[in-house]
Write an enzyme that holds these catalytic residues in place. Structure first.
Site, short mmCIF file in Angstrom:
data_model
loop_
_atom_site.label_atom_id
_atom_site.label_comp_id
_atom_site.label_asym_id
_atom_site.label_seq_id
_atom_site.Cartn_x
_atom_site.Cartn_y
_atom_site.Cartn_z
N ASP A 1 0.81 -1.22 0.00
CA ASP A 1 0.00 0.00 0.00
C ASP A 1 0.84 1.26 0.00
OD1 ASP A 1 -1.79 -2.02 2.15
OD2 ASP A 1 -2.53 -1.40 0.20
N HIS B 1 16.09 -0.08 11.58
CA HIS B 1 17.20 0.24 12.47
C HIS B 1 16.68 1.14 13.57
CE1 HIS B 1 20.43 -1.46 10.12
NE2 HIS B 1 19.89 -0.96 9.03
N CYS C 1 17.21 -3.00 16.89
CA CYS C 1 18.14 -2.95 18.02
C CYS C 1 17.47 -2.17 19.15
CB CYS C 1 19.41 -2.19 17.62
SG CYS C 1 20.24 -2.95 16.23
N SER D 1 19.83 -6.33 18.04
CA SER D 1 19.20 -7.48 17.38
C SER D 1 20.10 -7.89 16.23
CB SER D 1 17.85 -7.09 16.80
OG SER D 1 16.90 -7.02 17.79
#
Lengths: 553, 387
Positions: free
Chosen positions: B115, B159, B201, B227
């Site tokens: 979308d 991020h 993260c 992460s």
């Protein structure tokens, strides 16, 4: 199909082997809708049979007379591949003719682009006044009608727009059979996008309903052009089959289609390639000024599918041949540095003895400020004065440049159009998140009436194959063609976006260290402070204070 | 005396009223929180641009795939991808996005509908989608049309850092903004229950500031932890997926629309031994016990099925052929197509009459200045020449 309704659906696939060993496949799906709700009595339509409801509602709500939208990935290489059946520029292109009863064309245009962005899952909502133009002579309507007031035409192009499965999915949903039956089963995205050129388009226009042409019907054409490259597909020999191209074969025609055909261009057979399974059904059509022969495979007949109930074509190349298209254009940016530059558009006329006129339309964004006094048009190193020039200058952040010129191309020549420009500095919020990629300038459009080697037929018949009946033919000796140039990618002077942070750090440091210490120096007062005496002396002073005796120093 | 009586009477009536209202309020509130949902929505956002962030797009697409598979239709999913990886020129397998280097599962699929894509994925658009404050011309597929009985799943990846999530490498959304957006949604009754999953993260910092009721949140790592991504693929050249979402996808592949798995199983996805970071969750704002909340309450869709045993006759809609009005009586001239390049007409085209606009801006200011100077030097009495 019921005899009562006059809606019709036709599907067709044209396969044209190209000289370089690549193969060009063009799908066309045409839905005829027998209704005319733009009449004065304004009958509301509520029953949609073959025509998709989402587009029907768009047409009635915005009083659209004609709508052409295309999404393209890749650039059509005219020199190697010839002329396409339906040309389109890289990126997304949308041009719309509104009905003459519309009072606020710009408002309708803005809402229409938003609605279409929802239908096709594309960012068409980025089309606004800064990239919309109103051509004065190009893009005449392809459908019926006689009034051509260009105030009701809007044209915009988004060269940055990408095409992927998310655009193909809603496009396939507009077909009456979807992608479940008929030719649309061949449309698998993993193969379609692994190609040199992919273009899908929707064209809606009013056409003659019958031979007498007394009433109108809506025509919706959905076209998909794809060129498969034998290099990128990783095969050494030049051999193509439907299965290799689309990873599927055909098993049945769409039950709602009145005609479902596959055409293979065999004009260069047997010198160039070999086709199997062979068929006796041949059709001759004059398309793009040339008489071509096509093998026809009718999918509505069961014998086409043979005993395996699946239809697969096989083409094997034998030789090489060169191609020389009559009209060809290219465009590039010259100059160096990030301040000035020059746009060169080169148009080639390869006809040996005939000259013909072309209409060049250029739409340049406002941040490339064109200097029109440096505009030069030269053919064969001599000045060539255009017989018609329409120039609308840009308004910063409001309107792009529009330049339209009618140039007569001398035979067998190269015409060069140059104009100098200066790059503007944008405000820092106007930069995209990746400004070092560059900014795109949309393709130029060259519309021309090219002299035809073979007489074209001006009769309108219902039985003509779809690929030869897209552009209405008015005279026999020439055919109308539109050539798009490359889009340009221009670097604008890009600021360093970390500078606001740097400036804040530096300013705060300067203020804290510099001004702070200066302030302290000016306003600090000094007092003499005696060091505290040792413990013994303090005790002695304490006892002396109690005794009332003067203290020690 | 009568005054006192009146006052006492009034006080009694008031206290009765207060008690009555309180009772009504608690029963209503109790009813509100134990009732179920009637529809499901999902908002899946990938916020990173550039080819080396392929894994964030793969993350979002794998959650999209699971959510579609478990029953939520495309019209109820708002998918936002900040960059195009599938048809990117660097992709050696166009129109595909893979989650694992064995290239078995193409999470992009064959019927995906994105979308918001490319430059449209901005903090402003994301907050507008959540709160519903979109311009009137926004199409339906780009709106979150949830009501007070909708369960919404929100998935963010990209991020991030302590208290913020980066959008497209140029702007951020802070945890306070997100909490305020959810509060706006609560006050406008735009959700019944909301599940928020974030894979970045220091993801747990994004749900620290939530204060609206009925929110459950999951994050892939705690504050101060990063992460990590799962594995690179040498053919494609980038990391394909993040660890947390990879194990989440593995878990969701085993869930089917009638599954009874609950939220406690979801909290156990990707322990530290697999993920290296510690996934976190927050349930204090949620009314129900997480053990009684099914996974399909958020990832699947409620479908109302009515079974009937009667046969229904479908009438064939043959319309009589439309009679062209007065085709024989009036002489209608045949319509023609327009000439595509009428050279003679174009050359002799008259310039268009442009609509007259009143002067604005600079010209208006200049004329005002001239008039002012004129009347200053020559006096007011000259005004009578104009009025």
């Amino acid at each position: 199909p019921h005899p009562g309704t006059r809606d019709q659906f036709q599907e067709e696939l044209v396969i044209r082997p190209l000289h370089s060993g690549d193969i060009y496949a063009s799908f066309q799906f045409r839905t005829l809708w027998d209704t005319d709700f733009l009449q004065e009595r304004q009958k509301k339509v509520s029953h949609y049979r073959l025509f998709p409801k989402s587009l029907g509602q768009v047409l009635s709500k915005f009083s659209v007379r004609e709508l052409h939208i295309s999404f393209t990935q890749g650039f059509w290489r005219t020199m190697q591949w010839g002329q396409p059946f339906i040309p389109s520029p890289p990126g997304a292109e949308l041009w719309v003719w509104f009905h003459h009863t519309v009072s606020d064309v710009d408002g309708n245009w803005k809402e229409l682009t938003n609605v279409l962005s929802g239908i096709f899952c594309a960012s068409l909502n980025f089309i606004d006044m800064t990239n919309t133009v109103q051509p004065s002579a190009s893009f005449k309507p392809l459908g019926l009608g006689n009034a051509t007031d260009h105030r009701f035409l809007r044209y915009a192009t988004l060269p940055r727009e990408i095409v992927c499965t998310e655009n193909l999915t809603p496009w396939k949903k507009l077909l009456p059979c979807g992608s479940k039956a008929g030719l649309a089963v061949l449309m698998k995205s993993e193969k379609l996008f692994h190609s040199s050129f992919h273009s899908q388009a929707v064209h809606i226009r009013p056409i003659c309903q019958d031979e007498q042409c007394t009433s109108k019907a809506w025509e919706l054409r959905q076209t998909l052009n794809v060129v498969f490259d034998h290099y990128t597909s990783g095969q050494g020999k030049k051999e193509w089959s439907l299965f290799k191209m689309f990873s599927r074969t055909l098993t049945e025609a769409c039950p709602l289609a009145s005609s479902s055909k596959v055409y293979v261009d065999i004009t260069d057979n047997p010198e160039l390639f070999e086709l199997s399974p062979a068929t006796h059904l041949l059709s001759r059509a004059v398309v793009l000024g040339d008489r071509r022969t096509y093998s026809v495979y009718d999918l509505t007949r069961a014998e086409t599918f043979g005993q395996l109930r699946s239809f697969n074509l096989l083409l094997r190349w034998k030789g090489d041949n060169m191609l020389r298209p009559l009209l060809h254009a290219e465009r590039y940016v010259a100059g160096f540095g990030l301040q000035t530059g020059e746009i060169h558009t080169v148009i080639y006329n390869n006809h040996p003895y005939r000259a013909f006129p072309v209409l060049l339309m250029d739409s340049v964004p406002w941040y490339l400020q064109l200097y029109v006094h440096t505009l030069t048009v030269t053919s064969k190193s001599r000045d060539n004065k255009p017989s018609y020039i329409h120039y609308q200058p840009a308004k910063d952040r409001h309107r792009p440049h529009l330049l339209e010129m009618l140039i007569q191309l001398p035979p067998h020549s190269m015409t060069e159009v140059t104009v100098q420009f200066e790059r503007a500095l944008l405000k820092w919020t106007e930069y995209t998140p990746d400004p070092n990629h560059g900014f795109y300038v949309g393709s130029s459009v060259v519309s021309a009436l090219v002299p035809s080697m073979v007489a074209m037929s001006t009769n309108f018949t219902q039985d003509q194959p779809l690929f030869s009946s897209f552009v209405p033919v008015k005279e026999e000796s020439s055919y109308f063609v539109r050539v798009y140039t490359e889009p340009l990618l221009v670097n604008l002077p890009t600021p360093d976006f970390s500078m606001p942070y740097n400036v804040i750090c530096l300013t705060c440091t300067v203020v804290a260290v510099g001004y702070g210490s200066f302030y302290n120096l000016l306003t600090r007062t000094f007092q003499v402070d005696e060091p505290s005496p040792p413990l013994a002396k303090r005790l002695a002073n304490f006892i002396r204070r109690i005794r009332g005796v003067p203290l020690l120093a | 005396m009568s005054n006192d009586f009146l006052q006492m009477h009034l006080k009694a009536v008031m206290s009765c009223l207060v008690i009555f209202l309180y009772k009504v309020h608690t029963t209503k509130a109790g009813q509100f929180f134990s009732s179920g949902h009637t529809n499901n929505w999902a908002v899946l956002v990938c916020t990173s641009r550039f080819w080396f962030n392929y894994r964030h797009v793969a993350n979002t697409l794998s959650v999209y795939r699971s959510v579609k598979r478990l029953g939520i239709p495309d019209s109820h999913i708002v998918l936002m991808l900040a960059d195009d990886m599938a048809c990117n020129y660097r992709n050696p397998r166009p129109a595909t996005v893979f989650s694992h280097k064995n290239m078995e599962l193409n999470v992009y699929g064959d019927d995906v509908e994105v979308d918001y894509r490319g430059y449209e994925v901005t903090v402003e658009n994301f907050l507008r989608v959540l709160t519903g404050r979109l311009p009137p011309s926004t199409p339906r597929s780009k709106r979150l049309l949830s009501d007070d009985r909708s369960n919404i799943l929100i998935y963010l990846t990209g991020h991030g850092g302590n208290g913020f999530l980066k959008f497209q490498d140029s702007e951020e959304i802070s945890n306070m903004e997100l909490a305020d957006a959810f509060e706006q949604m609560w006050q406008k009754r735009r959700y019944n229950e909301l599940l928020f999953i974030i894979d970045t993260c220091q993801g747990a910092s994004m749900y620290e500031r939530f204060y609206s009721p009925n929110l459950m949140a999951l994050a892939s790592s705690q504050v101060g932890e990063d992460s990590l991504s799962h594995q690179p693929d040498l053919a494609i050249g980038v990391h394909l997926m993040d660890k947390y979402t990879f194990y989440l996808l593995e878990f969701l592949e085993e869930v089917h629309p009638a599954s009874q798995a609950n939220m406690n199983d979801l909290f156990k996805v990707c322990p530290q031994s697999q993920c290296v970071s510690t996934p976190g969750h927050r349930t204090d704002l949620f009314q129900r016990d997480p053990g009684s909340v099914l996974i399909t309450d958020f990832f699947g869709s409620v479908r109302k099925v009515e079974i009937t045993k009667d046969t229904i006759n479908l009438t064939s809609p043959v319309e009589p052929p439309i009679q062209r009005s007065g085709s024989g009586d009036i002489q209608i001239e045949s319509l023609t197509y327009v000439d595509q390049l009428p050279v003679a007409e174009i050359i002799h085209q008259k310039p268009k009459q442009k609509d007259w606009h009143p002067p604005d801006g600079f010209i208006l200011g200049l004329w005002t200045l001239i008039l002012l100077v004129f009347f200053q030097t020559y006096g007011i009495k000259h005004l009578k020449h104009i009025f």
